[in-house]
Design an enzyme around this catalytic site. Structure first.
Site, mmCIF file in Angstrom:
data_model
loop_
_atom_site.group_PDB
_atom_site.id
_atom_site.type_symbol
_atom_site.label_atom_id
_atom_site.label_comp_id
_atom_site.label_asym_id
_atom_site.label_seq_id
_atom_site.Cartn_x
_atom_site.Cartn_y
_atom_site.Cartn_z
ATOM 1 N N LYS A 38 34.453 18.266 24.288
ATOM 2 C CA LYS A 38 33.528 19.403 24.191
ATOM 3 C C LYS A 38 34.180 20.655 24.776
ATOM 4 O O LYS A 38 35.192 20.583 25.489
ATOM 5 C CB LYS A 38 32.238 19.077 24.953
ATOM 6 C CG LYS A 38 32.426 18.909 26.458
ATOM 7 C CD LYS A 38 31.113 18.662 27.161
ATOM 8 C CE LYS A 38 31.330 18.511 28.676
ATOM 9 N NZ LYS A 38 30.071 18.398 29.416
ATOM 10 N N ARG A 136 18.247 16.079 33.407
ATOM 11 C CA ARG A 136 18.565 17.005 32.314
ATOM 12 C C ARG A 136 18.108 16.346 31.008
ATOM 13 O O ARG A 136 16.921 16.143 30.806
ATOM 14 C CB ARG A 136 20.064 17.307 32.284
ATOM 15 C CG ARG A 136 20.597 17.996 33.516
ATOM 16 C CD ARG A 136 22.037 18.483 33.354
ATOM 17 N NE ARG A 136 22.879 17.557 32.589
ATOM 18 C CZ ARG A 136 24.214 17.632 32.526
ATOM 19 N NH1 ARG A 136 24.847 18.608 33.171
ATOM 20 N NH2 ARG A 136 24.916 16.758 31.834
ATOM 21 N N TYR A 270 40.006 48.314 41.807
ATOM 22 C CA TYR A 270 38.688 48.924 41.966
ATOM 23 C C TYR A 270 38.113 48.691 43.360
ATOM 24 O O TYR A 270 38.150 47.575 43.875
ATOM 25 C CB TYR A 270 37.722 48.358 40.927
ATOM 26 C CG TYR A 270 38.075 48.716 39.509
ATOM 27 C CD1 TYR A 270 38.164 50.043 39.098
ATOM 28 C CD2 TYR A 270 38.303 47.723 38.569
ATOM 29 C CE1 TYR A 270 38.480 50.379 37.796
ATOM 30 C CE2 TYR A 270 38.625 48.038 37.254
ATOM 31 C CZ TYR A 270 38.710 49.378 36.876
ATOM 32 O OH TYR A 270 39.021 49.698 35.580
ATOM 33 N N MET A 318 39.259 43.485 34.322
ATOM 34 C CA MET A 318 39.015 42.821 33.049
ATOM 35 C C MET A 318 40.290 42.253 32.433
ATOM 36 O O MET A 318 40.273 41.162 31.857
ATOM 37 C CB MET A 318 38.354 43.778 32.063
ATOM 38 C CG MET A 318 37.935 43.119 30.755
ATOM 39 S SD MET A 318 37.112 44.258 29.620
ATOM 40 C CE MET A 318 35.573 44.540 30.502
#
Length: 378
Positions: A38, A136, A270, A318
């Site tokens: 998966k 779940r 930043y 990013m």
């Protein structure tokens, strides 16, 4: 030939994956092995990893979404595939027609499977899932008798074949946790209920990666190995990959985009959450959170550059982050190793997990599609 123009790459060692499958099969010698692919094989590439796992003796494949399972079939992979994450209106008929085993946890899903089987003109292959304590997916114990009885009635009508009975652990990565024994008991009870309803599945399966390594009584007919197959320990508190005969499959590298001198007192990235303590050399690594590098690893993430471990200086942006090389030198184009097996001195995915306050599963799975996968050991 290596592409020296590549900004970054994730190198996937398929020979290591095959060896890991062999090691895991040795841990559960009386059980088959379901290779869980998966989430694009936890970021490693579903189709190449599925083929390598099957070559190494895996007998089943496991996916979460039906689209993942259908993509395996479209690629020509014919091995048994179980798909377990369904929502109403999903492509049930397509799955039935593609001979994909589907998981059913509730009556609504059973009704949709039955309708799909009628439309397809062939019986569905169904694994019924019991909620033995994870909370779940899976039917609660109060709903399990109705689900198993209805599934048996659908079998008699020729609409489906219950091929599996299964559940999933909540705390197998915490050996000795009391819920593990409780879930084993609950699973045995769910099997007894299903058998009393007349169901005779092909496979019963409960064990995930940590249970495969630490709970042999949970192995039953199949073990479902995900993260361990990719060479990451699911129980790092007990041991690293090598302690279980495993080797990490993914290595993540990038090529320095810039190296430059900087004075002391210079803010980096930043927010200036890192300030150079003195005259130094900075190296720019051209990957960031758009590539899957955790922003939570700002000022923490480890990188091997110029032969030494470095720590990210300042925030992960990013597309890039900075490391402070101190008095060492490097050049644009040199390799930065974010993680790998660790045997060449580089950090591992587990090191990144600790730096980011997460688990190694997330580190490898989140590496994005901007980073090409390069396969070795084919």
């Amino acid at each position: 030939m290596e592409d020296t123009n590549t900004r970054a790459r994730a190198t996937i060692d398929l020979a290591a994956l095959r060896a890991n499958v062999a090691a895991l099969r040795a841990r559960a010698p009386r059980s088959g092995l379901m290779a869980v692919v998966k989430a694009d094989a936890y970021g490693h590439g579903a189709q190449p990893c599925a083929r390598a796992a099957l070559d190494a003796g895996a007998s089943w494949l496991g996916t979460a979404t039906p689209q993942e399972a259908l993509a395996l079939r479209a690629a020509g992979i014919t091995a048994p595939v179980l798909c377990w994450l369904w929502t109403p209106g999903g492509p049930w008929r397509e799955a039935v027609e593609a001979d994909i085993d589907v998981s059913v946890s509730a009556m609504w899903a059973l009704r949709e499977v039955m309708a799909a089987a009628r439309a397809a003109g062939r019986p569905a292959r169904v694994h019924l899932k019991a909620d033995t304590g994870l909370g779940r997916g899976g039917a609660q114990p109060a709903d399990w008798p109705e689900l198993t009885a209805a599934a048996r009635a659908a079998e008699k009508d020729g609409l489906l074949r219950v091929t599996g009975l299964w559940s999933h652990f909540a705390c197998a990565d915490e050996p000795g946790h009391p819920s593990n024994a409780a879930q084993l008991t609950a699973y045995r009870e769910s099997l007894a209920t299903a058998e009393a309803a007349g169901l005779r599945p092909e496979v019963r399966h409960l064990a995930n990666s940590p249970a495969t390594l630490t709970l042999p009584q949970s192995h039953y007919d199949l073990v479902r190995t995900g993260i361990a197959m990719y060479g990451i320990s699911p129980v790092p508190q007990l041991g690293g990959p090598a302690d279980f005969g495993l080797r990490p499959v993914m290595s993540l590298t990038a090529r320095l985009a810039l190296v430059k001198a900087a004075p002391g007192g210079h803010g980096i990235s930043y927010g200036h959450h890192y300030v150079t303590p003195g005259t130094t050399t900075l190296a720019l690594v051209p990957v960031g959170y758009a590539d899957g590098i955790p922003r939570h690893a700002s000022n923490e993430g480890p990188v091997l550059v110029a032969g030494k471990w470095r720590t990210i200086a300042g925030r992960v942006a990013m597309d890039q982050f900075v490391v402070d090389l101190g008095g060492d030198s490097a050049a644009a184009g040199d390799e930065a190793v974010l993680f790998g097996p660790g045997d060449q001195g580089e950090p591992t995915a587990e090191d990144w997990a600790r730096a980011a306050g997460t688990i190694a599963y997330e580190i490898v799975t989140r590496i994005g599609t901007r980073v090409p996968r390069v396969y070795v050991g084919k």
